[in-house]
Design a protein around this motif. Structure first.
Motif, PDB file in Angstrom:
ATOM      1  N   GLY A  99       0.813  -1.210   0.000  1.00 34.48           N
ATOM      2  CA  GLY A  99       0.000   0.000   0.000  1.00 34.48           C
ATOM      3  C   GLY A  99       0.845   1.258   0.000  1.00 34.48           C
ATOM      4  O   GLY A  99       0.535   2.227  -0.697  1.00 34.48           O
ATOM      5  N   VAL A 100       1.933   1.253   0.789  1.00 35.50           N
ATOM      6  CA  VAL A 100       2.835   2.404   0.823  1.00 35.50           C
ATOM      7  C   VAL A 100       3.441   2.637  -0.556  1.00 35.50           C
ATOM      8  O   VAL A 100       3.502   3.774  -1.040  1.00 35.50           O
ATOM      9  CB  VAL A 100       3.954   2.196   1.863  1.00 35.50           C
ATOM     10  CG1 VAL A 100       5.058   3.246   1.680  1.00 35.50           C
ATOM     11  CG2 VAL A 100       3.396   2.275   3.269  1.00 35.50           C
ATOM     12  N   TYR A 101       3.881   1.562  -1.182  1.00 31.35           N
ATOM     13  CA  TYR A 101       4.493   1.683  -2.508  1.00 31.35           C
ATOM     14  C   TYR A 101       3.519   2.328  -3.496  1.00 31.35           C
ATOM     15  O   TYR A 101       3.867   3.261  -4.217  1.00 31.35           O
ATOM     16  CB  TYR A 101       4.933   0.311  -3.031  1.00 31.35           C
ATOM     17  CG  TYR A 101       5.584   0.383  -4.398  1.00 31.35           C
ATOM     18  CD1 TYR A 101       6.962   0.529  -4.526  1.00 31.35           C
ATOM     19  CD2 TYR A 101       4.813   0.326  -5.560  1.00 31.35           C
ATOM     20  CE1 TYR A 101       7.560   0.614  -5.770  1.00 31.35           C
ATOM     21  CE2 TYR A 101       5.411   0.415  -6.809  1.00 31.35           C
ATOM     22  CZ  TYR A 101       6.772   0.560  -6.912  1.00 31.35           C
ATOM     23  OH  TYR A 101       7.362   0.657  -8.153  1.00 31.35           O
ATOM     24  N   VAL A 145      -4.356   4.055   2.794  1.00 30.91           N
ATOM     25  CA  VAL A 145      -4.105   3.049   1.756  1.00 30.91           C
ATOM     26  C   VAL A 145      -3.355   1.848   2.319  1.00 30.91           C
ATOM     27  O   VAL A 145      -3.650   0.695   1.971  1.00 30.91           O
ATOM     28  CB  VAL A 145      -3.322   3.669   0.583  1.00 30.91           C
ATOM     29  CG1 VAL A 145      -2.910   2.593  -0.429  1.00 30.91           C
ATOM     30  CG2 VAL A 145      -4.158   4.741  -0.115  1.00 30.91           C
ATOM     31  N   SER A 146      -2.386   2.100   3.192  1.00 32.26           N
ATOM     32  CA  SER A 146      -1.537   1.009   3.680  1.00 32.26           C
ATOM     33  C   SER A 146      -2.112   0.257   4.876  1.00 32.26           C
ATOM     34  O   SER A 146      -1.860  -0.953   5.030  1.00 32.26           O
ATOM     35  CB  SER A 146      -0.153   1.558   4.053  1.00 32.26           C
ATOM     36  OG  SER A 146      -0.246   2.531   5.073  1.00 32.26           O
ATOM     37  N   ALA A 211       9.332   1.998  -1.674  1.00 35.85           N
ATOM     38  CA  ALA A 211       8.930   1.160  -0.540  1.00 35.85           C
ATOM     39  C   ALA A 211       9.469   1.718   0.771  1.00 35.85           C
ATOM     40  O   ALA A 211      10.502   2.397   0.799  1.00 35.85           O
ATOM     41  CB  ALA A 211       9.421  -0.270  -0.743  1.00 35.85           C
ATOM     42  N   SER A 212       8.784   1.408   1.857  1.00 35.84           N
ATOM     43  CA  SER A 212       9.248   1.863   3.163  1.00 35.84           C
ATOM     44  C   SER A 212       9.921   0.754   3.961  1.00 35.84           C
ATOM     45  O   SER A 212      10.659   1.038   4.910  1.00 35.84           O
ATOM     46  CB  SER A 212       8.079   2.429   3.980  1.00 35.84           C
ATOM     47  OG  SER A 212       7.113   1.426   4.226  1.00 35.84           O
ATOM     48  N   HIS A 213       9.688  -0.491   3.595  1.00 35.06           N
ATOM     49  CA  HIS A 213      10.293  -1.615   4.317  1.00 35.06           C
ATOM     50  C   HIS A 213      10.975  -2.613   3.398  1.00 35.06           C
ATOM     51  O   HIS A 213      12.049  -3.099   3.703  1.00 35.06           O
ATOM     52  CB  HIS A 213       9.234  -2.373   5.137  1.00 35.06           C
ATOM     53  CG  HIS A 213       8.552  -1.551   6.166  1.00 35.06           C
ATOM     54  ND1 HIS A 213       9.213  -0.965   7.217  1.00 35.06           N
ATOM     55  CD2 HIS A 213       7.248  -1.197   6.314  1.00 35.06           C
ATOM     56  CE1 HIS A 213       8.360  -0.291   7.968  1.00 35.06           C
ATOM     57  NE2 HIS A 213       7.167  -0.407   7.429  1.00 35.06           N
ATOM     58  N   LEU A 214      10.341  -2.934   2.289  1.00 33.29           N
ATOM     59  CA  LEU A 214      10.798  -4.030   1.439  1.00 33.29           C
ATOM     60  C   LEU A 214      11.284  -3.507   0.093  1.00 33.29           C
ATOM     61  O   LEU A 214      10.483  -3.251  -0.814  1.00 33.29           O
ATOM     62  CB  LEU A 214       9.668  -5.045   1.251  1.00 33.29           C
ATOM     63  CG  LEU A 214       9.108  -5.644   2.546  1.00 33.29           C
ATOM     64  CD1 LEU A 214       7.878  -6.492   2.257  1.00 33.29           C
ATOM     65  CD2 LEU A 214      10.173  -6.472   3.258  1.00 33.29           C
ATOM     66  N   ALA A 215      12.591  -3.383  -0.037  1.00 30.66           N
ATOM     67  CA  ALA A 215      13.175  -2.892  -1.284  1.00 30.66           C
ATOM     68  C   ALA A 215      12.872  -3.824  -2.455  1.00 30.66           C
ATOM     69  O   ALA A 215      12.879  -3.399  -3.608  1.00 30.66           O
ATOM     70  CB  ALA A 215      14.688  -2.742  -1.118  1.00 30.66           C
TER      71      ALA A 215
END
Length: 274
Positions: A99-101, A145-146, A211-215
Motif C-alpha cells: 500500500g505504501v508503494y 491506503v496502507s 517502498a518503506s520496508h521491502l526494497a
C-alpha cells in the motif's frame, strides 16, 4: 490517552537517545550539525502532527473494524488474528508496504498530490528527524491506503502494535545521517542508502525507491536504484518550499495557475521518464 502519550514526548526523547549517538558513531556526513537548519520545524511536526496522526489512526481503525464486522465472515478475522504474532507482523509488513508503494508512487506521479509530498522532499540535510516532516494530507492518505486493509482483515492488536514499533524505528533509520552496509540484504529490505537515494536531487534517482520496508517491491516493479556504494551528492527539490511550519502546511493550497502546474510537472518526472 494521557497528554504525554498523545504527543509522544517520551517516545521522542527515547528516539533521540538512540539516533543522536548512532548518527555520531556512523555519520554519513560528519560536518552536518545535530541542530541543522529546519530541526525546530521537524520537532513541531513530530509533536503536533504526531498527535493528530494518532487520533486519525484510532478513528481509521474503528471505522475499518466496524465495516469488517459487517462485511467479513468472522471465521476469516478469527483465523487471521489467531495466527502466531510473529507471522502476523510479517504479513502486516508485506501488506502495508504494498500500500505504501502504491500511494507513494502516486504522490510522485500526480502533480496535485506531489504538492503535498514535496514538503517531505524539501529538506536538504537528512537525519532521523526528517521522518516526521510530512503534510497531514500526505500522511492520512498514505496511512489509509496502507493500513485500512490491515485493520479490516482483523489482525490482532498485539501484532499491529509490534508493527508500529518496527515501522517507526525503520522510518527513522532510513532518514538518519548514517552510513551502514547491509550487503546483499539491500535487495530485500529498505536501507538508509536506499532511501537517501529516494531523496536525492539528482536526475538518475528521480522516482525511485518508493517502498518503506521491502526494497524487493521496487526491484520487482523496476524502480530500485542503488548505484554501488555511492551516496547522493545533494537532497531536496528545485522548487522553493517554505521553511516555516505554517507555510509548509499552506504551500500545496496556494500554488496555483499554470506556472505552479509546470513546476510540479518538472519535479514529478512522470513514469515515462523513469
Amino acid at each position: 490517552m494521557e497528554p504525554m502519550d498523545l504527543f509522544g514526548l517520551q517516545a521522542l526523547l527515547i528516539c533521540a537517545l538512540i539516533f543522536v549517538p548512532l548518527e555520531h558513531v556512523l555519520a554519513l556526513r560528519t560536518q552536518q550539525k545535530i541542530l541543522r537548519k529546519g530541526i525546530g520545524t521537524d520537532v513541531i511536526y513530530a509533536v503536533v502532527n504526531g498527535a493528530f496522526l494518532k487520533i486519525c489512526l484510532v478513528l481509521m481503525a474503528a471505522a475499518a473494524m466496524s465495516a469488517s464486522a459487517w462485511l467479513i465472515p468472522q471465521r476469516i478475522t478469527t483465523t487471521v488474528s489467531g495466527q502466531a504474532t510473529w507471522l502476523q507482523v510479517i504479513e502486516i509488513i508485506v501488506l502495508a508496504d504494498i500500500g505504501v508503494y502504491a500511494s507513494h508512487r502516486a504522490f510522485h506521479a500526480i502533480p496535485a498530490l506531489w504538492r503535498f509530498h514535496a514538503i517531505h522532499h524539501g529538506v536538504e540535510e537528512l537525519d532521523w528527524m526528517v521522518a516526521f516532516r510530512a503534510h497531514p494530507v500526505d500522511q492520512i492518505i498514505t496511512k489509509a491506503v496502507s493500513l485500512l486493509p490491515v485493520f479490516f482483515l482483523g489482525f490482532s492488536s498485539e501484532a499491529i502494535a509490534v508493527y508500529f514499533i518496527i515501522a517507526t524505528g525503520h522510518a527513522l533509520l532510513l532518514h538518519a545521517n548514517v552510513r551502514m552496509n547491509f550487503g546483499p540484504l539491500k535487495w530485500l529490505i529498505a536501507t538508509p542508502q536506499f532511501h537517501h537515494w529516494h531523496h536525492a536531487d539528482q536526475r538518475d534517482a528521480y522516482d525511485k525507491n518508493f517502498a518503506s520496508h521491502l526494497a524487493i517491491i521496487d526491484a520487482l516493479f523496476g524502480t530500485f536504484h542503488i548505484p554501488g556504494s555511492k551516496m547522493p551528492e545533494k537532497y531536496g527539490v528545485d522548487e522553493p518550499i517554505p521553511t516555516d511550519y505554517i507555510g509548509q502546511h499552506g504551500y500545496p493550497f496556494v500554488r496555483g495557475g499554470q506556472q505552479g502546474q509546470n513546476t510540479a510537472d518538472a519535479i514529478v518526472r512522470p513514469a515515462t521518464e523513469t
